[in-house]
Enzyme design. Structure first.
Site, PDB file in Angstrom:
ATOM      1  N   TYR A 119       3.166 -13.104   2.873  1.00  0.00           N
ATOM      2  CA  TYR A 119       3.663 -14.358   2.316  1.00  0.00           C
ATOM      3  C   TYR A 119       5.177 -14.462   2.334  1.00  0.00           C
ATOM      4  O   TYR A 119       5.788 -14.879   1.350  1.00  0.00           O
ATOM      5  CB  TYR A 119       3.098 -14.704   0.931  1.00  0.00           C
ATOM      6  CG  TYR A 119       2.590 -13.594   0.055  1.00  0.00           C
ATOM      7  CD1 TYR A 119       1.244 -13.578  -0.314  1.00  0.00           C
ATOM      8  CD2 TYR A 119       3.408 -12.587  -0.414  1.00  0.00           C
ATOM      9  CE1 TYR A 119       0.750 -12.587  -1.136  1.00  0.00           C
ATOM     10  CE2 TYR A 119       2.917 -11.582  -1.235  1.00  0.00           C
ATOM     11  CZ  TYR A 119       1.586 -11.592  -1.590  1.00  0.00           C
ATOM     12  OH  TYR A 119       1.089 -10.608  -2.410  1.00  0.00           O
ATOM     13  N   ARG A 131       3.822  -7.418   2.079  1.00  0.00           N
ATOM     14  CA  ARG A 131       4.205  -8.696   1.466  1.00  0.00           C
ATOM     15  C   ARG A 131       5.041  -9.582   2.383  1.00  0.00           C
ATOM     16  O   ARG A 131       4.808 -10.791   2.444  1.00  0.00           O
ATOM     17  CB  ARG A 131       4.919  -8.465   0.128  1.00  0.00           C
ATOM     18  CG  ARG A 131       4.031  -7.795  -0.918  1.00  0.00           C
ATOM     19  CD  ARG A 131       4.701  -7.689  -2.278  1.00  0.00           C
ATOM     20  NE  ARG A 131       4.879  -8.986  -2.881  1.00  0.00           N
ATOM     21  CZ  ARG A 131       6.051  -9.599  -3.033  1.00  0.00           C
ATOM     22  NH1 ARG A 131       7.163  -9.014  -2.635  1.00  0.00           N
ATOM     23  NH2 ARG A 131       6.108 -10.786  -3.570  1.00  0.00           N
ATOM     24  N   TYR A 139       1.959  -4.904  -5.722  1.00  0.00           N
ATOM     25  CA  TYR A 139       1.352  -5.491  -4.517  1.00  0.00           C
ATOM     26  C   TYR A 139       1.973  -4.909  -3.242  1.00  0.00           C
ATOM     27  O   TYR A 139       2.159  -5.631  -2.263  1.00  0.00           O
ATOM     28  CB  TYR A 139       1.466  -7.020  -4.543  1.00  0.00           C
ATOM     29  CG  TYR A 139       0.817  -7.632  -5.773  1.00  0.00           C
ATOM     30  CD1 TYR A 139      -0.571  -7.616  -5.928  1.00  0.00           C
ATOM     31  CD2 TYR A 139       1.573  -8.192  -6.793  1.00  0.00           C
ATOM     32  CE1 TYR A 139      -1.171  -8.136  -7.058  1.00  0.00           C
ATOM     33  CE2 TYR A 139       0.989  -8.712  -7.932  1.00  0.00           C
ATOM     34  CZ  TYR A 139      -0.381  -8.684  -8.062  1.00  0.00           C
ATOM     35  OH  TYR A 139      -0.979  -9.200  -9.190  1.00  0.00           O
ATOM     36  N   CYS A 155       2.671  -3.567  16.574  1.00  0.00           N
ATOM     37  CA  CYS A 155       2.653  -4.538  17.674  1.00  0.00           C
ATOM     38  C   CYS A 155       2.283  -5.935  17.180  1.00  0.00           C
ATOM     39  O   CYS A 155       1.235  -6.485  17.551  1.00  0.00           O
ATOM     40  CB  CYS A 155       1.663  -4.075  18.730  1.00  0.00           C
ATOM     41  SG  CYS A 155       2.003  -2.408  19.228  1.00  0.00           S
ATOM     42  N   GLU A 156       3.060  -6.456  16.292  1.00  0.00           N
ATOM     43  CA  GLU A 156       2.887  -7.817  15.775  1.00  0.00           C
ATOM     44  C   GLU A 156       4.283  -8.347  15.491  1.00  0.00           C
ATOM     45  O   GLU A 156       5.099  -7.620  14.886  1.00  0.00           O
ATOM     46  CB  GLU A 156       2.141  -7.826  14.425  1.00  0.00           C
ATOM     47  CG  GLU A 156       0.771  -7.228  14.401  1.00  0.00           C
ATOM     48  CD  GLU A 156      -0.314  -8.174  14.893  1.00  0.00           C
ATOM     49  OE1 GLU A 156      -0.043  -9.388  15.014  1.00  0.00           O
ATOM     50  OE2 GLU A 156      -1.410  -7.680  15.163  1.00  0.00           O
ATOM     51  N   GLY A 166       0.461  -8.410 -14.278  1.00  0.00           N
ATOM     52  CA  GLY A 166       0.428  -7.331 -13.288  1.00  0.00           C
ATOM     53  C   GLY A 166       1.833  -7.062 -12.784  1.00  0.00           C
ATOM     54  O   GLY A 166       2.522  -6.135 -13.213  1.00  0.00           O
ATOM     55  N   GLU A 201      -2.924 -11.199 -18.915  1.00  0.00           N
ATOM     56  CA  GLU A 201      -3.209 -10.185 -17.886  1.00  0.00           C
ATOM     57  C   GLU A 201      -2.027 -10.028 -16.940  1.00  0.00           C
ATOM     58  O   GLU A 201      -2.123 -10.393 -15.759  1.00  0.00           O
ATOM     59  CB  GLU A 201      -4.428 -10.630 -17.055  1.00  0.00           C
ATOM     60  CG  GLU A 201      -5.698 -10.863 -17.829  1.00  0.00           C
ATOM     61  CD  GLU A 201      -6.701 -11.721 -17.046  1.00  0.00           C
ATOM     62  OE1 GLU A 201      -6.366 -12.244 -15.961  1.00  0.00           O
ATOM     63  OE2 GLU A 201      -7.816 -11.855 -17.538  1.00  0.00           O
TER      64      GLU A 201
HETATM   65  C1  LIG Z   1      -7.318 -12.957 -12.718  1.00  0.00           C
HETATM   66  C2  LIG Z   1      -5.943 -12.422 -12.565  1.00  0.00           C
HETATM   67  N1  LIG Z   1      -5.279 -11.996 -13.653  1.00  0.00           N
HETATM   68  C3  LIG Z   1      -4.028 -11.490 -13.555  1.00  0.00           C
HETATM   69  C4  LIG Z   1      -3.383 -11.388 -12.341  1.00  0.00           C
HETATM   70  C5  LIG Z   1      -2.006 -10.784 -12.297  1.00  0.00           C
HETATM   71  O1  LIG Z   1      -1.029 -11.667 -11.845  1.00  0.00           O
HETATM   72  P1  LIG Z   1       0.490 -11.202 -11.817  1.00  0.00           P
HETATM   73  O2  LIG Z   1       0.543  -9.928 -11.059  1.00  0.00           O
HETATM   74  O3  LIG Z   1       1.208 -12.279 -11.117  1.00  0.00           O
HETATM   75  O4  LIG Z   1       0.925 -11.032 -13.233  1.00  0.00           O
HETATM   76  C6  LIG Z   1      -4.027 -11.827 -11.187  1.00  0.00           C
HETATM   77  C7  LIG Z   1      -3.337 -11.770  -9.879  1.00  0.00           C
HETATM   78  O5  LIG Z   1      -3.769 -12.230  -8.879  1.00  0.00           O
HETATM   79  C8  LIG Z   1      -5.343 -12.353 -11.293  1.00  0.00           C
HETATM   80  O6  LIG Z   1      -6.011 -12.772 -10.217  1.00  0.00           O
END
Ligand SMILES: Cc1ncc(COP(=O)(O)O)c(C=O)c1O
Length: 441
Positions: free
Chosen positions: A336, A332, A393, A363-364, A295, A293
Site C-alpha cells: 500500500y 508494506r 505489519y 523480480c518485481e 495493533g 483493539e
Molecule cells: C478487527 C480489527 N481490530 C483491530 C485491528 C487493529 O488495527 P490497528 O493496527 O490499525 O490498530 C484490526 C486491523 O486490521 C482489525 O481488523
C-alpha cells in the site's frame, strides 16, 4: 550523540558513530545475525503499553492488543504480562496467544471468515468473546454452541459506513467493505440468537480502519451506533457492550523529522489520551463495558529492519541502492505504497546527500522501498541500513517469494539482545517439498 527516538541514537562503536537501539549496537548485532533482520526495543514496547493503559484504563476502557500487527511470541508474552487482552483473527493466532500466556477469557475472536473448525476450536478453548461478522457465521456458531452445550458471549460487528481519511486498502468501515453487517441486519440476528440458550449477544463491535489520525470518524461511528442501540432497546434488546476496534494512527516520520525539531512534513499523531477522552466524551451516559483493539499504535515504532547494501548501482536517470532486503521481508511499500524512513547505520549527518531509488533484489518492479530518497553520497556496498517504524505489519507479512529465507527477529532489552525468531532458512523451506511424490489418489 544524535538521539533519533527515545530508544534509537547514534553513538560511537569501534571508532565510528553508529546506530544503537537501547544499549545495543546494531552494527555488532549484524555481525551475529544475517541481514536482513528485524530488531525490537523492549523498552519502547513497554512505553507504548503503559501510555495506552494510562489513557484508556483511566476511562475504564479495556484493551485487547490486535496481535495481527506483530504476533511474535516473545512480544506477546510481554503484552500478556502487562495485563492486556488480545484480539485474534485465526486459530493460529489463538494458539500463539494461549501459549504466550493470555487467558482464553481475555481473547476476542474477530474476522470475517472464521471456519467451522476454527470456531469449534475457539469454543472448546473457552474464548471470551466472538465478534460476529454475518448471520451465516451466527448460524454456524449456534450449531457449535448447541453441540458442545457451551455458553458463549458474542458481539455483532456492524459496518457504520463512515468516511475515513486513510489509504483505501486499509479502510474497513466504509460502505461496501466486506467487514461487519449492515445496521438493518442486527435486529434479525438478535432475534435468531434469542432462541439459542447458549449464545448471549451482549453488544456491538466496529473497526473502521487503520492509520486514522483524527477522532472524527470514531465520533461519527459512535453516534450512529448509539442511535442503533437506542432503537434496539425499544425493541427489547438492551445491549451493554461496545468494542470500538483499533486504528489509532502512527506518524511514520522521515529521518529529517527525527533529526530536527522542525516538524518535517505532516502533522503529529494524536496521543492515546486524545482518543480515549474523545471516546468517553461521546459516550457520557454509557454504563456498560467498552473495549478497543489497538495493533499498530502499540508496536509500529518499537522496531527497525536492518539490511545490507548489495550494490550502489550507478544508472541514468536514477541511481539505485540495491539492498539485500526485499518486498518479501517488508511488504508494506509494495502492498500500500507505505514509506519507511531509511537511515544508514553509520552516522549520515555529516555527508552530502544524493538522490537514489532504493530497491530490493526481487523480480518485481514493486520491489521498491523508496523513490528519489535523499541519502548520503558516501554510501557503499556492504554498508548497513535501517528501516524505521517496522514493528507493525512488517515481520508478520514476510514470505518466501523468490525462495528467499524469512528474516530473523531480535529483541533488545537494555544492553542485552535475544533472537526471538530464528530465520526460516532455504533448508527449512524446501523441507516440506522433499517428498513431492506423496501419492494422494
Ligand atoms: C478487527 C480489527 N481490530 C483491530 C485491528 C487493529 O488495527 P490497528 O493496527 O490499525 O490498530 C484490526 C486491523 O486490521 C482489525 O481488523
Amino acid at each position: 550523540m544524535t538521539q533519533l527516538t527515545p530508544h534509537l541514537r547514534y553513538l560511537p562503536y569501534a571508532q565510528q558513530q553508529t546506530l544503537w537501539l537501547e544499549n545495543v549496537s546494531i552494527k555488532q548485532l549484524a555481525s551475529q545475525v544475517a541481514t536482513p533482520f528485524y530488531c525490537y526495543s523492549k523498552a519502547a514496547l513497554l512505553n507504548n503499553i503503559h501510555a495506552c493503559k494510562a489513557a484508556f484504563e483511566a476511562e475504564n476502557i479495556h484493551i485487547h492488543y490486535a496481535m495481527k500487527a506483530n504476533s511474535n511470541l516473545s512480544l506477546l508474552r510481554i503484552v500478556a504480562e502487562q495485563g492486556l487482552g488480545v484480539d485474534i483473527v485465526s486459530i493460529g493466532e489463538m494458539h500463539r496467544a494461549l501459549s504466550a500466556g493470555f487467558d482464553a477469557q481475555d481473547i476476542v475472536f474477530s474476522g470475517v471468515g472464521k471456519t467451522t473448525a476454527e470456531l469449534t476450536a475457539a469454543v472448546l478453548a473457552g474464548v471470551g468473546q466472538f465478534n460476529l461478522e454475518s448471520k451465516e457465521e451466527l448460524a454456524v456458531l449456534i450449531t457449535i454452541a448447541n453441540k458442545h452445550q457451551q455458553l458463549l458471549s458474542a458481539l455483532i460487528r456492524v459496518n457504520p459506513e463512515v468516511t475515513v481519511d486513510t489509504h483505501k486498502n486499509i479502510t474497513t468501515g466504509a460502505k461496501g467493505n466486506k467487514f461487519g453487517v449492515n445496521f438493518d441486519a442486527v435486529l434479525p440476528m438478535l432475534e435468531t440468537a434469542k432462541h439459542s440458550p447458549f449464545i448471549q449477544i451482549n453488544g456491538l463491535a466496529m473497526h473502521i480502519g487503520s492509520q486514522i489520525h483524527t477522532t472524527a470518524p470514531y465520533l461519527d461511528a459512535i453516534a450512529k451506533i448509539q442511535t442503533l442501540i437506542s432503537e434496539l432497546k425499544t425493541q427489547g434488546y438492551p445491549l451493554t457492550e461496545l468494542d470500538l476496534g483499533g486504528g489509532f494512527g502512527v506518524q511514520y516520520k522521515d529521518h529529517q523529522m527525527l533529526t530536527s525539531n522542525t516538524g518535517g512534513s505532516g502533522s503529529d499523531s494524536l496521543a492515546f489520551s486524545d482518543f480515549s477522552q474523545a471516546i468517553r466524551s461521546a459516550l457520557p451516559h454509557w454504563q456498560g463495558r467498552i473495549s478497543i483493539e489497538p495493533g499498530r499504535s502499540l508496536v509500529a515504532d518499537i522496531g527497525v529492519m536492518v539490511s545490507e547494501i548489495t550494490y550502489i548501482k550507478e544508472s541514468q536517470p536514477t541511481s539505485f541502492v540495491v539492498l539485500d532486503a526485499a518486498m518479501n521481508d517488508l511488504m508494506r511499500p509494495a502492498l500500500y505504497q507505505a514509506t519507511h524512513a531509511l537511515i544508514p547505520v553509520k552516522s549520515p549527518f555529516t555527508s552530502r546527500l544524493t538522490e537514489y531509488d532504493v530497491v530490493g533484489p526481487i523480480c518485481e518492479s514493486t520491489d521498491t522501498f523508496a523513490k528519489s530518497a535523499q541519502l548520503p553520497n558516501d554510501l557503499a556496498a556492504g554498508d548497513l541500513m535501517c528501516f524505521l517504524y517496522t514493528g507493525a505489519y512488517c515481520a508478520v507479512m514476510s514470505n518466501s517469494y523468490n525462495s528467499r529465507p524469512i528474516a530473523a527477529e531480535v529483541l533488545v532489552d537494555d544492553d542485552q539482545a535475544y533472537v526471538i525468531r530464528q530465520a526460516i532458512t532455504q533448508e527449512n523451506l524446501i523441507a516440506f517439498e522433499q517428498h513431492t511424490a506423496l501419492k494422494l489418489i
